[in-house]
Design a protein around this motif. Structure first.
Motif, mmCIF file in Angstrom:
data_model
loop_
_atom_site.group_PDB
_atom_site.id
_atom_site.type_symbol
_atom_site.label_atom_id
_atom_site.label_comp_id
_atom_site.label_asym_id
_atom_site.label_seq_id
_atom_site.Cartn_x
_atom_site.Cartn_y
_atom_site.Cartn_z
ATOM 1 N N LEU A 16 0.826 -1.210 0.000
ATOM 2 C CA LEU A 16 0.000 0.000 0.000
ATOM 3 C C LEU A 16 0.859 1.259 0.000
ATOM 4 N N VAL A 17 1.819 1.312 0.906
ATOM 5 C CA VAL A 17 2.682 2.488 0.996
ATOM 6 C C VAL A 17 3.582 2.583 -0.234
ATOM 7 N N GLY A 18 4.136 1.456 -0.650
ATOM 8 C CA GLY A 18 5.009 1.443 -1.827
ATOM 9 C C GLY A 18 4.292 1.859 -3.094
ATOM 10 N N THR A 19 3.062 1.371 -3.279
ATOM 11 C CA THR A 19 2.275 1.734 -4.465
ATOM 12 C C THR A 19 2.003 3.228 -4.498
ATOM 13 N N LEU A 20 1.614 3.788 -3.358
ATOM 14 C CA LEU A 20 1.324 5.223 -3.284
ATOM 15 C C LEU A 20 2.572 6.050 -3.596
ATOM 16 N N ILE A 21 3.699 5.676 -3.012
ATOM 17 C CA ILE A 21 4.936 6.438 -3.216
ATOM 18 C C ILE A 21 5.434 6.324 -4.650
ATOM 19 N N VAL A 22 5.493 5.093 -5.174
ATOM 20 C CA VAL A 22 5.995 4.873 -6.534
ATOM 21 C C VAL A 22 5.117 5.568 -7.563
ATOM 22 N N ASN A 23 3.795 5.448 -7.426
ATOM 23 C CA ASN A 23 2.888 6.088 -8.383
ATOM 24 C C ASN A 23 2.984 7.613 -8.331
ATOM 25 N N SER A 24 3.135 8.156 -7.137
ATOM 26 C CA SER A 24 3.233 9.606 -7.001
ATOM 27 C C SER A 24 4.533 10.126 -7.615
ATOM 28 N N ILE A 25 5.634 9.447 -7.323
ATOM 29 C CA ILE A 25 6.917 9.846 -7.905
ATOM 30 C C ILE A 25 6.879 9.708 -9.415
ATOM 31 N N ALA A 26 6.297 8.603 -9.910
ATOM 32 C CA ALA A 26 6.224 8.358 -11.352
ATOM 33 C C ALA A 26 5.425 9.442 -12.068
ATOM 34 N N MET A 27 4.310 9.852 -11.480
ATOM 35 C CA MET A 27 3.495 10.901 -12.095
ATOM 36 C C MET A 27 4.268 12.207 -12.192
ATOM 37 N N PHE A 62 12.849 5.631 -17.643
ATOM 38 C CA PHE A 62 12.182 5.566 -16.338
ATOM 39 C C PHE A 62 11.044 4.548 -16.372
ATOM 40 N N MET A 63 10.300 4.507 -17.473
ATOM 41 C CA MET A 63 9.205 3.548 -17.605
ATOM 42 C C MET A 63 9.725 2.116 -17.670
ATOM 43 N N ILE A 64 10.913 1.920 -18.234
ATOM 44 C CA ILE A 64 11.521 0.587 -18.268
ATOM 45 C C ILE A 64 11.752 0.080 -16.844
ATOM 46 N N LEU A 65 12.221 0.977 -15.966
ATOM 47 C CA LEU A 65 12.406 0.612 -14.562
ATOM 48 C C LEU A 65 11.083 0.231 -13.925
ATOM 49 N N LEU A 66 10.039 1.027 -14.174
ATOM 50 C CA LEU A 66 8.716 0.738 -13.614
ATOM 51 C C LEU A 66 8.186 -0.602 -14.115
ATOM 52 N N MET A 67 8.390 -0.884 -15.403
ATOM 53 C CA MET A 67 7.912 -2.148 -15.973
ATOM 54 C C MET A 67 8.661 -3.331 -15.382
ATOM 55 N N PHE A 68 9.949 -3.164 -15.131
ATOM 56 C CA PHE A 68 10.744 -4.250 -14.558
ATOM 57 C C PHE A 68 10.301 -4.537 -13.123
ATOM 58 N N ILE A 69 9.976 -3.485 -12.372
ATOM 59 C CA ILE A 69 9.503 -3.664 -10.997
ATOM 60 C C ILE A 69 8.149 -4.366 -10.997
ATOM 61 N N GLY A 70 7.212 -3.868 -11.802
ATOM 62 C CA GLY A 70 5.931 -4.528 -11.960
ATOM 63 C C GLY A 70 4.936 -4.255 -10.846
ATOM 64 N N ALA A 71 4.014 -5.195 -10.669
ATOM 65 C CA ALA A 71 2.898 -5.034 -9.733
ATOM 66 C C ALA A 71 3.166 -5.800 -8.443
ATOM 67 N N GLY A 72 2.080 -6.279 -7.811
ATOM 68 C CA GLY A 72 2.216 -6.987 -6.541
ATOM 69 C C GLY A 72 2.192 -8.490 -6.716
ATOM 70 N N SER A 73 2.683 -9.200 -5.724
ATOM 71 C CA SER A 73 2.645 -10.662 -5.741
ATOM 72 C C SER A 73 1.197 -11.143 -5.649
ATOM 73 N N ALA A 74 0.945 -12.323 -6.242
ATOM 74 C CA ALA A 74 -0.400 -12.919 -6.247
ATOM 75 C C ALA A 74 -1.427 -11.961 -6.833
ATOM 76 N N SER A 75 -1.048 -11.286 -7.903
ATOM 77 C CA SER A 75 -1.936 -10.333 -8.559
ATOM 78 C C SER A 75 -2.082 -10.708 -10.030
ATOM 79 N N THR A 76 -2.762 -9.847 -10.786
ATOM 80 C CA THR A 76 -2.898 -10.075 -12.224
ATOM 81 C C THR A 76 -1.711 -9.512 -12.985
ATOM 82 N N GLY A 77 -0.761 -8.885 -12.274
ATOM 83 C CA GLY A 77 0.402 -8.293 -12.915
ATOM 84 C C GLY A 77 1.645 -9.146 -12.748
ATOM 85 N N SER A 78 2.739 -8.672 -13.348
ATOM 86 C CA SER A 78 3.990 -9.431 -13.297
ATOM 87 C C SER A 78 5.156 -8.515 -12.930
ATOM 88 N N GLY A 79 6.342 -8.757 -13.523
ATOM 89 C CA GLY A 79 7.535 -8.045 -13.125
ATOM 90 C C GLY A 79 8.187 -8.754 -11.942
#
Length: 434
Positions: free
Chosen positions: A221-232, A285-302
Motif C-alpha cells: 500500500l505504501v510502496g504503491t502510493l509512493i511509486v505512483n506519485s513519484i512516477a506521475m 524511467f518507464m523501463i524501470l517501472l515495468m521491470f519492478i511490476g505489480a504486486g505478488s499474487a496479482s494479475t500483474g507481473s515483473g
C-alpha cells in the motif's frame, strides 16, 4: 515421472495458450489470414495478460475472436488453478491436497491454509469489480457507440484492465480519451486494484485497520502510493514541454496523461499518449517501472514491488551497519531477502540474454528493443511501435519473455531444474567483494 507444482502451472499455461492459438486460427475468429506464429503470439500475449499485439485487435479480430481474447485474459489474469478450483466446487467435489498445493504455488503463498477461501474471495471480488466497471464505462461508451457495441467495448476494456492485460479494441489504445476523467479513473482503478494483489485485498477486507495489516500489505500500500506519485511527477516534468506527447495539452489534460502513463507501466499496458514519441528519459524511467511490476499474487507481473522494496530495505540495512532488515517494526527474514535477490538476478539475466538475442535478430534502435523486452517480461504490453515488425525469431523471443514473466522467473527455474535438499554444512569461507 513425478511432476512438481511449478511444472503443473507451467504446463497449464501452455495448454491454455495452445487452446487459444487454435481458437484464434479459426476462420470465424478473424477478418483475414493469421499465421500460426501470429496466432500463437496473440494467444500468448492474452494468456500472459501482456497486451503486445502483431495485428490490430479491433479491426482484425471478429467479435468471436475478441471474446476468445477476453476469456484468455480472464483465465490468465486470475490463474488456471483459480478456475479449476471454482469448477470443482460447483461440481460439489472436494478440493484435495494436491490442488491446494497448486493454488499455494500459483499465488506464491507461504502456507497452504485458507487457499479455497482465498479462491472464493478472488472470484467473487473480481466479477463484482468488473461488473461495476462495465456499468461505469457504459455511461461513457453506450451514448457514443450504441447499446450493443457500447456494452461490448465496456466489457472488453473492463476485463482487460482488471487483469492488467492492456488489450484495446482501438488501434491507439485510450489516446482518444486522454482527458476523460471517467475513463481515466475507472481504467486505472481497475488495473491498480488488480495489480495490488489478491492477498492484499483479502487482508484489507479481513483486518480493516492499517496497524493490524500484515507487513506485506503495508509495504504494498505504501510502496504503491509512493511509486505512483513519484512516477506521475517524473513523467509530467519530463514531458510537459514535449509537443509530440502532452506539450500541447491543457494543464488538466497534461495531469491526466501524466497520471495515466505513470501507473500503466505497472504491467497494465494501456496508453493515452504515443509511447514512441516520449523523451528518452521518460522511456528509460518507464523501463524501470515495468521491470519492478505489480504486486505478488496479482494479475500483474515483473519482479514485483515488494521484491524491489525488500532489496532497498536490505541495502539500507547494510549501509547503516545493522544486523536485521526492519520495516514497520517487523523483521524481514534473511530467506525473504535471498529470495528477492534471486528473483531480481534471474530476471535481470533473462532480460539481458533476450535483449542480446534481439539485437542480433532485429534491426531496431536499442532503446526500443530494450523497452519491448522489458515490457514483455513485465507482461506490460507497452511498445514503441516495433511489435508488428518483429522477425519470426524475434516474436519467439518475446513470447518466451511473456511466458517467463507471467509464471514468474523463480517458478520457471524450479519447473526446469531438479531441486535437491541437503543437510550437509561446509566451513565458512571469505570472498572479497566490492
Amino acid at each position: 515421472m513425478k511432476v512438481n507444482p511449478p511444472q503443473v502451472l507451467a504446463f497449464g499455461f501452455l495448454f491454455v495458450i495452445l487452446i487459444g492459438t487454435i481458437s484464434l486460427k479459426l476462420p470465424i475468429a478473424s477478418e483475414g489470414s493469421l499465421s500460426w506464429t501470429d496466432a500463437l503470439f496473440t494467444a500468448t500475449s492474452a494468456t500472459t495478460v501482456t497486451g503486445l499485439v502483431v495485428v490490430d485487435t479491433g479491426s482484425f479480430f471478429t467479435t468471436f475472436g475478441q471474446v476468445v481474447l477476453m476469456m484468455l485474459m480472464q483465465v490468465g489474469g486470475l490463474g488456471l488453478m483459480t478456475f479449476a478450483v471454482v469448477i470443482a466446487l460447483l461440481l460439489g467435489k472436494k478440493i484435495g491436497l494436491t490442488s491446494r498445493l497448486l493454488v499455494q504455488e500459483s499465488f506464491n503463498q507461504p502456507t497452504i491454509g485458507g487457499m479455497v477461501s482465498l479462491v472464493k474471495l478472488i472470484v467473487i471480488f473480481t466479477f463484482t469489480v468488473e461488473a461495476i466497471a462495465i456499468m461505469l464505462l457504459a455511461i461513457r461508451w453506450v451514448p457514443e457507440y450504441g447499446w450493443q457495441e457500447g456494452l461490448f467495448v465496456s466489457t472488453f476494456h473492463a476485463i482487460s484492465a482488471f487483469n492488467n492485460a492492456g488489450f484495446s479494441t482501438w488501434a491507439d489504445s485510450l489516446s482518444g480519451y486522454v482527458g476523460d476523467p471517467l475513463v481515466n479513473l475507472v481504467i486505472t482503478c481497475l488495473f491498480i486494484i488488480g495489480g495490488i494483489g489478491f492477498v492484499v485485498l483479502a487482508d484489507i477486507l479481513k483486518r480493516k485497520s492499517f496497524r493490524k495489516l500484515q507487513l506485506h500489505t503495508k509495504l504494498m500500500l505504501v510502496g504503491t502510493l509512493i511509486v505512483n506519485s513519484i512516477a506521475m511527477l517524473v513523467i509530467f516534468l519530463l514531458e510537459y514541454q514535449n509537443p509530440a506527447t502532452i506539450g500541447t495539452f491543457s494543464l488538466t489534460d497534461q495531469l491526466w496523461a501524466s497520471y495515466f502513463q505513470a501507473v500503466t507501466p505497472r504491467t497494465a499496458g494501456f496508453n493515452s499518449i504515443d509511447i514512441g514519441s516520449m523523451n528518452e528519459g521518460s522511456l528509460l524511467f518507464m523501463i524501470l517501472l515495468m521491470f519492478i511490476g505489480a504486486g505478488s499474487a496479482s494479475t500483474g507481473s515483473g519482479i514485483k514491488l515488494t521484491t524491489f522494496l525488500v532489496i532497498l530495505i536490505a541495502m539500507y540495512t547494510y549501509l547503516k551497519g545493522r544486523k536485521e532488515a526492519v520495516a514497520f517494526q517487523e523483521t524481514i527474514s534473511s530467506s525473504i531477502i535471498h529470495r528477492a535477490l534471486a528473483i531480481t538476478t534471474i530476471s535481470a539475466l533473462l532480460v539481458f540474454g533476450c535483449v542480446f538475442l534481439l539485437t542480433i535478430t532485429e534491426q531496431t534502435p536499442f532503446l526500443a528493443t530494450l523497452f519491448e523486452a522489458v515490457s514483455a517480461f513485465g507482461t506490460v504490453g507497452l511498445s514503441m511501435g516495433i511489435t508488428a515488425n518483429l522477425s519470426e525469431p524475434g516474436k519467439w523471443i518475446i513470447m518466451m519473455l511473456m511466458f517467463a514473466g507471467r509464471i514468474g522467473p523463480v517458478t520457471l527455474a524450479f519447473a526446469l531444474a531438479k531441486t535437491e535438499s541437503s543437510t550437509i554444512q561446509y566451513k565458512k569461507g571469505n570472498v572479497i567483494t566490492g
